[in-house]
Motif scaffolding. Structure first.
Motif, PDB file in Angstrom:
ATOM      1  N   UNK A   1     -15.888 -53.955  38.569  1.00  0.00           N
ATOM      2  CA  UNK A   1     -16.841 -54.578  37.654  1.00  0.00           C
ATOM      3  C   UNK A   1     -16.774 -53.922  36.279  1.00  0.00           C
ATOM      4  N   UNK A   2     -17.150 -54.686  35.254  1.00  0.00           N
ATOM      5  CA  UNK A   2     -17.109 -54.181  33.884  1.00  0.00           C
ATOM      6  C   UNK A   2     -18.020 -52.983  33.698  1.00  0.00           C
ATOM      7  N   UNK A   3     -19.077 -52.899  34.488  1.00  0.00           N
ATOM      8  CA  UNK A   3     -20.002 -51.764  34.398  1.00  0.00           C
ATOM      9  C   UNK A   3     -19.569 -50.576  35.239  1.00  0.00           C
ATOM     10  N   UNK A   4     -18.477 -50.756  35.997  1.00  0.00           N
ATOM     11  CA  UNK A   4     -17.985 -49.728  36.922  1.00  0.00           C
ATOM     12  C   UNK A   4     -18.992 -49.428  38.036  1.00  0.00           C
ATOM     13  N   UNK A   5     -19.964 -50.321  38.212  1.00  0.00           N
ATOM     14  CA  UNK A   5     -20.984 -50.105  39.237  1.00  0.00           C
ATOM     15  C   UNK A   5     -20.490 -50.504  40.613  1.00  0.00           C
ATOM     16  N   UNK A   6     -19.622 -51.502  40.670  1.00  0.00           N
ATOM     17  CA  UNK A   6     -19.146 -52.055  41.944  1.00  0.00           C
ATOM     18  C   UNK A   6     -17.635 -52.151  41.900  1.00  0.00           C
ATOM     19  N   UNK A   7     -16.980 -51.881  43.043  1.00  0.00           N
ATOM     20  CA  UNK A   7     -15.545 -52.128  43.144  1.00  0.00           C
ATOM     21  C   UNK A   7     -15.187 -52.535  44.558  1.00  0.00           C
ATOM     22  N   UNK A   8     -14.065 -53.191  44.688  1.00  0.00           N
ATOM     23  CA  UNK A   8     -13.558 -53.660  45.974  1.00  0.00           C
ATOM     24  C   UNK A   8     -12.089 -53.289  46.093  1.00  0.00           C
ATOM     25  N   UNK A   9     -11.678 -52.896  47.287  1.00  0.00           N
ATOM     26  CA  UNK A   9     -10.271 -52.662  47.587  1.00  0.00           C
ATOM     27  C   UNK A   9      -9.949 -53.433  48.859  1.00  0.00           C
ATOM     28  N   UNK A  10      -9.077 -54.440  48.748  1.00  0.00           N
ATOM     29  CA  UNK A  10      -8.786 -55.344  49.858  1.00  0.00           C
ATOM     30  C   UNK A  10      -7.299 -55.264  50.183  1.00  0.00           C
ATOM     31  N   UNK A  11      -6.959 -54.678  51.331  1.00  0.00           N
ATOM     32  CA  UNK A  11      -5.563 -54.542  51.736  1.00  0.00           C
ATOM     33  C   UNK A  11      -4.993 -55.852  52.248  1.00  0.00           C
ATOM     34  N   UNK A  12      -3.718 -56.071  51.980  1.00  0.00           N
ATOM     35  CA  UNK A  12      -3.081 -57.335  52.382  1.00  0.00           C
ATOM     36  C   UNK A  12      -3.056 -57.513  53.898  1.00  0.00           C
ATOM     37  N   UNK A  13      -3.021 -56.410  54.642  1.00  0.00           N
ATOM     38  CA  UNK A  13      -2.979 -56.511  56.105  1.00  0.00           C
ATOM     39  C   UNK A  13      -4.245 -57.150  56.657  1.00  0.00           C
ATOM     40  N   UNK A  14      -5.357 -57.069  55.907  1.00  0.00           N
ATOM     41  CA  UNK A  14      -6.629 -57.609  56.391  1.00  0.00           C
ATOM     42  C   UNK A  14      -6.787 -59.095  56.077  1.00  0.00           C
TER      43      UNK A  14
END
Length: 344
Positions: A65-78
């Protein structure tokens, strides 16, 4: 004598979904590189109305997120499904968005991302193409048994693979009698096949190799390759004569694994036609703009925001809620009304 990697080479980036992780875990690990960077993407599913940056690497996609408050990491295996769907975005209105259906630790999650740059298919095309490249390069990362290993009676080399050694007369000790075959050593894996039946074969990438040992067996002194727990926890035994050659082979595998550990080859190759408009590294800037950083209420918020109930084809049975004093749809296991009210 057993050999273990100089450092743990467990790779989680392509096999897990992680929410709101530390900035250090957002950075590319050894062997991971950023393929594309889109600076204006909305997380329409979990943070509708919030714009952020979207990164495509050779192991995962990242949204920050632009505020650096939220992030996601989604692996291709999932990822199980990639689609384009019509959504109602707070920033773009009714538009097409990237839809990812995923599964991690027996739980399904869905993610929806909207490119805020009008008339740009880059978000869809890049993610889909890199995901396909990941799916078609499993031999670099996964233990494979009885696969199409040969071409014209020789090891079929992968695009980034180099053959370093080929040994004939190597016994595979998985059966009571042992099976005579040929062993190959490359820069990404150890492979073996039977001389009488080439479909009887094994391909063990260094990514899945836990240790190499010299052990006594009923066939004499043997080399044993131990796979990681993720690779099944197998022990693959091979007899190589003479003993001096066996020792040389063990040292060669040790050396190649050490080189591979420092710079793993994951096999996912793709180049974007349109170069990123911004410098893609690092994922998190060291200097941020003035902004208010809000406190999150924990992992449960993110879990609930992206949770996809596979059994929600129809409404659940109504139950009486003492808190509200009325009938409501039965909540999924592990949830309370307080949890749902706190979802941001």
């Amino acid at each position: 004598e057993a050999w273990s990697p100089l450092y743990e080479m467990e790779v989680w980036q392509d096999r897990e979904i992680r929410f709101d992780i530390s900035e250090s875990l957002l950075q590319p690990r050894a062997g991971e590189h950023i393929i594309d960077h889109l600076p204006l993407v909305e997380d329409t599913k979990g943070n509708n109305g919030d714009k952020g940056r979207f990164y495509v690497t050779n192991l995962r996609v990242i949204w920050l997120s632009a505020t650096h408050r939220v992030n996601l990491s989604i692996g291709y295996k999932t990822i199980s499904t990639i689609n384009i769907k019509k959504v109602n975005s707070k920033l773009r209105g009714f538009t097409e968005a990237l839809y990812l259906m995923t599964k991690h630790k027996n739980t399904q999650f869905e993610f929806i991302f909207t490119n805020l740059v009008a008339d740009s298919p880059r978000l869809f095309s890049t993610v889909l193409a890199v995901y396909r490249a990941y799916e078609t390069s499993k031999a670099y990362r996964d233990l494979r048994l009885r696969s199409a290993l040969l071409e014209n009676n020789e090891l079929k080399l992968l695009p980034l693979e180099q053959l370093y050694d080929k040994l004939t007369g190597v016994w595979n000790l998985c059966s009571d009698q042992g099976t005579l075959g040929t062993l190959y050593i490359t820069n990404v894996r150890v492979a073996w096949h039977s001389n009488l039946n080439d479909i009887f074969n094994v391909s063990l990438p260094y990514l899945q190799m836990q240790s190499v040992k010299v052990r006594d067996s009923k066939f004499g002194v043997a080399m044993v390759l131990e796979t990681t727990e993720r690779g099944g926890g197998f022990n693959l035994g091979f007899r190589i004569d003479p003993f001096e050659k066996l020792k040389e082979l063990v040292q060669e595998i040790q050396s190649l694994h050490k080189v591979f550990s420092a710079s793993p080859i994951f096999g996912v190759e793709y180049e974007t036609e349109v170069q990123p408009t911004l410098e893609p590294q690092p994922v998190v800037d060291t200097v941020q703009e003035d902004m208010e950083v809000l406190q999150t209420t924990g992992q449960l918020d993110s879990f609930a925001a992206y949770f996809a109930d596979p059994h929600k084809a129809k409404d659940r049975e109504p139950v009486f809620s003492p808190e509200l004093g009325l009938a409501i749809e039965k909540l999924p296991d592990g949830y309370s009304l307080k949890d749902l009210w706190e979802v941001s």
